[in-house]
Scaffold this motif. Structure first.
Motif, short mmCIF file in Angstrom:
data_model
loop_
_atom_site.label_atom_id
_atom_site.label_comp_id
_atom_site.label_asym_id
_atom_site.label_seq_id
_atom_site.Cartn_x
_atom_site.Cartn_y
_atom_site.Cartn_z
N ALA A 236 87.18 -67.57 -39.87
CA ALA A 236 85.94 -66.82 -39.66
C ALA A 236 84.81 -67.82 -39.90
O ALA A 236 84.64 -68.32 -41.02
N LEU A 237 84.08 -68.15 -38.84
CA LEU A 237 83.00 -69.14 -38.89
C LEU A 237 81.68 -68.42 -39.11
O LEU A 237 81.28 -67.58 -38.31
N ILE A 238 80.99 -68.79 -40.19
CA ILE A 238 79.69 -68.17 -40.52
C ILE A 238 78.56 -69.05 -40.02
O ILE A 238 78.49 -70.24 -40.32
N LEU A 239 77.64 -68.43 -39.26
CA LEU A 239 76.40 -69.05 -38.81
C LEU A 239 75.28 -68.41 -39.61
O LEU A 239 75.26 -67.19 -39.78
N GLY A 240 74.33 -69.21 -40.08
CA GLY A 240 73.28 -68.65 -40.93
C GLY A 240 71.89 -68.80 -40.37
O GLY A 240 71.67 -69.36 -39.30
N ASN A 241 70.95 -68.32 -41.15
CA ASN A 241 69.54 -68.34 -40.84
C ASN A 241 69.06 -69.78 -40.60
O ASN A 241 69.35 -70.67 -41.39
N GLU A 242 68.33 -69.98 -39.51
CA GLU A 242 67.93 -71.34 -39.12
C GLU A 242 66.96 -72.01 -40.09
O GLU A 242 67.22 -73.12 -40.52
N PRO A 243 65.85 -71.39 -40.44
CA PRO A 243 64.91 -72.16 -41.26
C PRO A 243 65.38 -72.39 -42.70
O PRO A 243 65.10 -73.43 -43.27
N VAL A 244 66.10 -71.44 -43.27
CA VAL A 244 66.43 -71.55 -44.70
C VAL A 244 67.92 -71.73 -44.98
O VAL A 244 68.30 -72.02 -46.11
N GLY A 245 68.75 -71.54 -44.00
CA GLY A 245 70.19 -71.68 -44.22
C GLY A 245 70.79 -70.46 -44.90
O GLY A 245 70.16 -69.41 -45.01
N MET A 246 72.00 -70.62 -45.37
CA MET A 246 72.72 -69.52 -46.02
C MET A 246 72.43 -69.49 -47.51
O MET A 246 72.18 -70.54 -48.12
N GLU A 247 72.54 -68.30 -48.08
CA GLU A 247 72.40 -68.17 -49.51
C GLU A 247 73.52 -68.94 -50.21
O GLU A 247 74.63 -69.03 -49.71
N LYS A 248 73.22 -69.48 -51.38
CA LYS A 248 74.19 -70.26 -52.15
C LYS A 248 75.46 -69.46 -52.41
O LYS A 248 76.57 -70.00 -52.31
N GLU A 249 75.32 -68.18 -52.71
CA GLU A 249 76.49 -67.34 -53.00
C GLU A 249 77.43 -67.25 -51.79
O GLU A 249 78.64 -67.19 -51.94
N VAL A 250 76.85 -67.22 -50.60
CA VAL A 250 77.66 -67.14 -49.38
C VAL A 250 78.40 -68.45 -49.17
O VAL A 250 79.61 -68.47 -48.94
N VAL A 251 77.69 -69.57 -49.28
CA VAL A 251 78.32 -70.88 -49.10
C VAL A 251 79.40 -71.09 -50.15
O VAL A 251 80.50 -71.57 -49.85
N ASP A 252 79.12 -70.70 -51.39
CA ASP A 252 80.10 -70.88 -52.47
C ASP A 252 81.36 -70.04 -52.26
O ASP A 252 82.43 -70.39 -52.75
N ALA A 253 81.25 -68.95 -51.53
CA ALA A 253 82.41 -68.08 -51.27
C ALA A 253 83.29 -68.61 -50.14
O ALA A 253 84.38 -68.09 -49.90
N CYS A 254 82.84 -69.65 -49.45
CA CYS A 254 83.57 -70.19 -48.31
C CYS A 254 84.69 -71.13 -48.75
O CYS A 254 84.60 -71.78 -49.79
N ASP A 255 85.71 -71.19 -47.92
CA ASP A 255 86.83 -72.09 -48.18
C ASP A 255 86.54 -73.50 -47.70
O ASP A 255 87.15 -74.46 -48.17
N ALA A 256 85.63 -73.64 -46.74
CA ALA A 256 85.26 -74.94 -46.21
C ALA A 256 83.82 -74.86 -45.69
O ALA A 256 83.34 -73.77 -45.34
N ILE A 257 83.15 -76.01 -45.68
CA ILE A 257 81.80 -76.11 -45.16
C ILE A 257 81.79 -77.27 -44.18
O ILE A 257 82.16 -78.39 -44.54
N ILE A 258 81.39 -76.98 -42.95
CA ILE A 258 81.34 -78.02 -41.93
C ILE A 258 79.91 -78.18 -41.42
O ILE A 258 79.11 -77.24 -41.51
N GLU A 259 79.62 -79.35 -40.89
CA GLU A 259 78.30 -79.58 -40.31
C GLU A 259 78.41 -80.48 -39.10
O GLU A 259 79.41 -81.19 -38.93
N ILE A 260 77.39 -80.42 -38.28
CA ILE A 260 77.29 -81.29 -37.10
C ILE A 260 76.38 -82.44 -37.48
O ILE A 260 75.22 -82.21 -37.86
#
Length: 168
Positions: free
Chosen positions: A114-138
């Protein structure tokens, strides 16, 4: 990857209805079967009411019918959705710039994603990112430090599709 793996997309706190429509179109184009709209992300017209909001019209204009073909669900609480998807054996992956993120080309899915896309100017909330199993970027090489959210889905989503092997 095995034939039973799935790719779902989560659009979290996306402000622009045009971006939401583009996300629908891109997710449908790549073969995804489920899109979750969480937080304040606007949703398409559900076909039940006669009138459409201006946001629903914008989504329809850019989705070009993908909003009618792609399964989608509105979920206000992303934390509950993350728990639900983890219980269904999904790996939760944030597409986000973070100190812990890895290049999207180096990420290897171990199960359904399940790939999460977040808000463009501010990004995702820390709690959301912390709940993820992986974090990827371009990786960004120019003067801008990010891509449009729908464009980012096109880049990273198709790579995930290829790595998973089959989206059902």
């Amino acid at each position: 990857m095995s034939a039973g793996k799935k790719l779902h997309i989560i659009a979290h706190n996306i402000r622009s209805a045009y971006n939401v429509g583009s996300i629908f179109r891109t997710a449908d184009g790549m073969g995804a079967k489920k899109l979750y709209l969480t937080g304040y992300t606007p949703s398409p017209h559900d076909g039940k009411k006669i009138l459409q909001t201006s946001a629903q019209k914008m989504i329809a204009k850019t989705a070009l019918g993908a909003e009618k073909n792609l399964a989608w669900e509105k979920k206000e609480n992303i934390s509950e959705l993350i728990r639900e998807l983890k219980d269904r054996n999904f790996e939760i992956v944030a597409l986000e710039q973070d100190d812990r993120s890895i290049d999207y080309k180096n990420y290897i899915p171990r199960k359904s994603v399940a790939l999460i896309l977040g808000n463009e100017p501010v990004g995702m909330e820390k709690e959301v990112v912390d709940a993820c199993d992986a974090i990827i970027e371009i990786p960004m090489r120019g003067t801008k430090n990010s891509l449009n959210v729908a464009v980012a889905l096109g880049v990273a989503g198709y790579e995930l599709y290829n790595r998973i092997g089959e989206v059902i």
